[in-house]
Design a protein around this motif. Structure first.
Motif, PDB file in Angstrom:
ATOM      1  N   GLU A  40       0.826  -1.203   0.000  1.00 18.59           N
ATOM      2  CA  GLU A  40       0.000   0.000   0.000  1.00 18.59           C
ATOM      3  C   GLU A  40       0.868   1.264   0.000  1.00 18.59           C
ATOM      4  OE1 GLU A  40      -3.901   1.255   2.576  1.00 18.59           O
ATOM      5  OE2 GLU A  40      -3.017  -0.709   2.963  1.00 18.59           O
ATOM      6  N   ILE A  41       1.935   1.242   0.789  1.00 11.41           N
ATOM      7  CA  ILE A  41       2.851   2.380   0.833  1.00 11.41           C
ATOM      8  C   ILE A  41       3.482   2.591  -0.538  1.00 11.41           C
ATOM      9  CG2 ILE A  41       5.022   3.233   1.819  1.00 11.41           C
ATOM     10  CD1 ILE A  41       4.137   1.753   4.442  1.00 11.41           C
ATOM     11  N   ASN A  42       3.900   1.500  -1.177  1.00 16.66           N
ATOM     12  CA  ASN A  42       4.457   1.607  -2.534  1.00 16.66           C
ATOM     13  C   ASN A  42       3.441   2.196  -3.499  1.00 16.66           C
ATOM     14  OD1 ASN A  42       7.084   0.745  -2.147  1.00 16.66           O
ATOM     15  ND2 ASN A  42       6.644  -1.384  -2.658  1.00 16.66           N
ATOM     16  N   ALA A  43       2.188   1.761  -3.393  1.00 17.98           N
ATOM     17  CA  ALA A  43       1.144   2.264  -4.300  1.00 17.98           C
ATOM     18  C   ALA A  43       0.934   3.770  -4.102  1.00 17.98           C
ATOM     19  CB  ALA A  43      -0.163   1.504  -4.071  1.00 17.98           C
ATOM     20  N   ILE A  44       0.921   4.218  -2.856  1.00 15.50           N
ATOM     21  CA  ILE A  44       0.778   5.651  -2.570  1.00 15.50           C
ATOM     22  C   ILE A  44       1.983   6.409  -3.123  1.00 15.50           C
ATOM     23  CG2 ILE A  44       0.741   7.375  -0.716  1.00 15.50           C
ATOM     24  CD1 ILE A  44      -0.822   5.192   0.939  1.00 15.50           C
ATOM     25  N   SER A  45       3.159   5.839  -2.926  1.00 16.36           N
ATOM     26  CA  SER A  45       4.381   6.465  -3.423  1.00 16.36           C
ATOM     27  C   SER A  45       4.337   6.630  -4.937  1.00 16.36           C
ATOM     28  CB  SER A  45       5.592   5.617  -3.015  1.00 16.36           C
ATOM     29  OG  SER A  45       6.756   6.060  -3.658  1.00 16.36           O
ATOM     30  N   MET A  46       3.928   5.595  -5.632  1.00 16.68           N
ATOM     31  CA  MET A  46       3.866   5.633  -7.097  1.00 16.68           C
ATOM     32  C   MET A  46       2.782   6.602  -7.573  1.00 16.68           C
ATOM     33  SD  MET A  46       6.342   3.678  -8.005  1.00 16.68           S
ATOM     34  CE  MET A  46       6.072   3.436  -9.757  1.00 16.68           C
ATOM     35  N   ARG A  47       1.632   6.543  -6.946  1.00 18.56           N
ATOM     36  CA  ARG A  47       0.501   7.394  -7.352  1.00 18.56           C
ATOM     37  C   ARG A  47       0.802   8.876  -7.146  1.00 18.56           C
ATOM     38  NH1 ARG A  47      -3.787   6.571  -3.368  1.00 18.56           N
ATOM     39  NH2 ARG A  47      -2.793   8.343  -2.374  1.00 18.56           N
ATOM     40  N   ASP A  48       1.433   9.208  -6.013  1.00 15.45           N
ATOM     41  CA  ASP A  48       1.636  10.606  -5.638  1.00 15.45           C
ATOM     42  C   ASP A  48       3.064  11.101  -5.865  1.00 15.45           C
ATOM     43  OD1 ASP A  48      -0.992  10.460  -4.761  1.00 15.45           O
ATOM     44  OD2 ASP A  48      -0.458  10.338  -2.630  1.00 15.45           O
ATOM     45  N   ASN A  49       3.915  10.254  -6.471  1.00 20.85           N
ATOM     46  CA  ASN A  49       5.337  10.609  -6.655  1.00 20.85           C
ATOM     47  C   ASN A  49       5.987  11.001  -5.331  1.00 20.85           C
ATOM     48  OD1 ASN A  49       5.113  10.096  -9.382  1.00 20.85           O
ATOM     49  ND2 ASN A  49       4.790  12.229  -9.914  1.00 20.85           N
ATOM     50  N   ARG A  50       5.838  10.139  -4.340  1.00 24.64           N
ATOM     51  CA  ARG A  50       6.403  10.379  -3.009  1.00 24.64           C
ATOM     52  C   ARG A  50       7.652   9.534  -2.796  1.00 24.64           C
ATOM     53  NH1 ARG A  50       3.347  13.256   0.477  1.00 24.64           N
ATOM     54  NH2 ARG A  50       1.197  13.599  -0.177  1.00 24.64           N
ATOM     55  N   VAL A  51       8.649  10.139  -2.186  1.00 23.87           N
ATOM     56  CA  VAL A  51       9.855   9.435  -1.763  1.00 23.87           C
ATOM     57  C   VAL A  51       9.518   8.703  -0.470  1.00 23.87           C
ATOM     58  CG1 VAL A  51      12.236   9.696  -0.963  1.00 23.87           C
ATOM     59  CG2 VAL A  51      11.355  11.212  -2.765  1.00 23.87           C
ATOM     60  N   VAL A  52       9.761   7.405  -0.439  1.00 24.21           N
ATOM     61  CA  VAL A  52       9.580   6.645   0.790  1.00 24.21           C
ATOM     62  C   VAL A  52      10.845   6.790   1.626  1.00 24.21           C
ATOM     63  CG1 VAL A  52       9.332   4.337   1.793  1.00 24.21           C
ATOM     64  CG2 VAL A  52       7.960   4.979  -0.199  1.00 24.21           C
ATOM     65  N   ILE A  53      10.674   7.205   2.873  1.00 24.58           N
ATOM     66  CA  ILE A  53      11.778   7.286   3.824  1.00 24.58           C
ATOM     67  C   ILE A  53      11.594   6.133   4.795  1.00 24.58           C
ATOM     68  CG2 ILE A  53      12.953   8.663   5.569  1.00 24.58           C
ATOM     69  CD1 ILE A  53      11.756  11.168   4.278  1.00 24.58           C
ATOM     70  N   THR A  54      12.599   5.268   4.879  1.00 26.56           N
ATOM     71  CA  THR A  54      12.450   4.043   5.657  1.00 26.56           C
ATOM     72  C   THR A  54      13.788   3.532   6.160  1.00 26.56           C
ATOM     73  OG1 THR A  54      11.448   1.820   5.620  1.00 26.56           O
ATOM     74  CG2 THR A  54      12.631   2.537   3.638  1.00 26.56           C
ATOM     75  N   LYS A  55      13.706   2.610   7.108  1.00 24.64           N
ATOM     76  CA  LYS A  55      14.853   1.820   7.544  1.00 24.64           C
ATOM     77  C   LYS A  55      14.680   0.372   7.084  1.00 24.64           C
ATOM     78  CE  LYS A  55      16.550   4.011  11.709  1.00 24.64           C
ATOM     79  NZ  LYS A  55      16.818   3.759  13.137  1.00 24.64           N
ATOM     80  N   ASP A  56      13.557   0.073   6.478  1.00 24.08           N
ATOM     81  CA  ASP A  56      13.130  -1.278   6.140  1.00 24.08           C
ATOM     82  C   ASP A  56      13.733  -1.742   4.810  1.00 24.08           C
ATOM     83  OD1 ASP A  56      11.747  -3.620   5.560  1.00 24.08           O
ATOM     84  OD2 ASP A  56       9.774  -2.775   5.982  1.00 24.08           O
ATOM     85  N   SER A  57      14.552  -2.777   4.861  1.00 23.70           N
ATOM     86  CA  SER A  57      15.202  -3.278   3.639  1.00 23.70           C
ATOM     87  C   SER A  57      14.207  -3.914   2.672  1.00 23.70           C
ATOM     88  CB  SER A  57      16.317  -4.264   3.987  1.00 23.70           C
ATOM     89  OG  SER A  57      15.787  -5.396   4.647  1.00 23.70           O
ATOM     90  N   ASP A  58      12.989  -4.219   3.122  1.00 24.35           N
ATOM     91  CA  ASP A  58      11.983  -4.750   2.196  1.00 24.35           C
ATOM     92  C   ASP A  58      11.694  -3.757   1.078  1.00 24.35           C
ATOM     93  OD1 ASP A  58      11.813  -7.066   3.663  1.00 24.35           O
ATOM     94  OD2 ASP A  58       9.943  -6.527   4.670  1.00 24.35           O
TER      95      ASP A  58
END
Length: 117
Positions: A40-58
């Motif tokens: 879901e986070i990836n989908a939001i990122s793609m839809r809204d052109n958002r950079v995901v900030i994370t520590k999660d290697s997934d």
């Protein structure tokens, strides 16, 4: 530039980025809050052109295999307190913003920014 801050990072980081003028959401701002799935986070990122900030290697694995999320900032500092994290972003936010104009995957450590091609 727009950001989405993943669950294992503090809401304080999202609010700091907002106060710096960036359109930022934290997973706690989403309907499923911190239970929001990576998909879901990836989908939001793609839809809204958002950079995901994370520590999660997934997120790194999905970025390398299916080119999602839109862009990725991987924090590899290990355990870091909120004040240290904010200080790290204060010192590097301008550089990160400039680098994201031309790059999609950036890693930040305690003492460096690594641009991955």
């Amino acid at each position: 530039m727009k950001f989405i801050v993943d669950a294992q990072l503090p809401v304080r980081l999202a609010r700091f980025l907002e106060s710096a003028g960036y359109d930022t959401i934290h997973t706690k701002d989403l309907p499923n809050k911190n239970a929001t799935s990576d998909t879901e986070i990836n989908a939001i990122s793609m839809r809204d052109n958002r950079v995901v900030i994370t520590k999660d290697s997934d997120f790194l694995n999905s970025f390398l295999t299916i080119k999602e999320p839109y862009k990725l900032l991987l924090i590899t500092t290990g355990n870091i307190n909120n004040l240290e994290l904010e200080t790290l972003f204060t010192a590097n936010l301008q550089s990160l913003a400039e680098l994201f104009n031309n790059h999609s995957y950036i890693e930040i450590t305690h003492d460096s920014i690594i641009v991955h091609m």
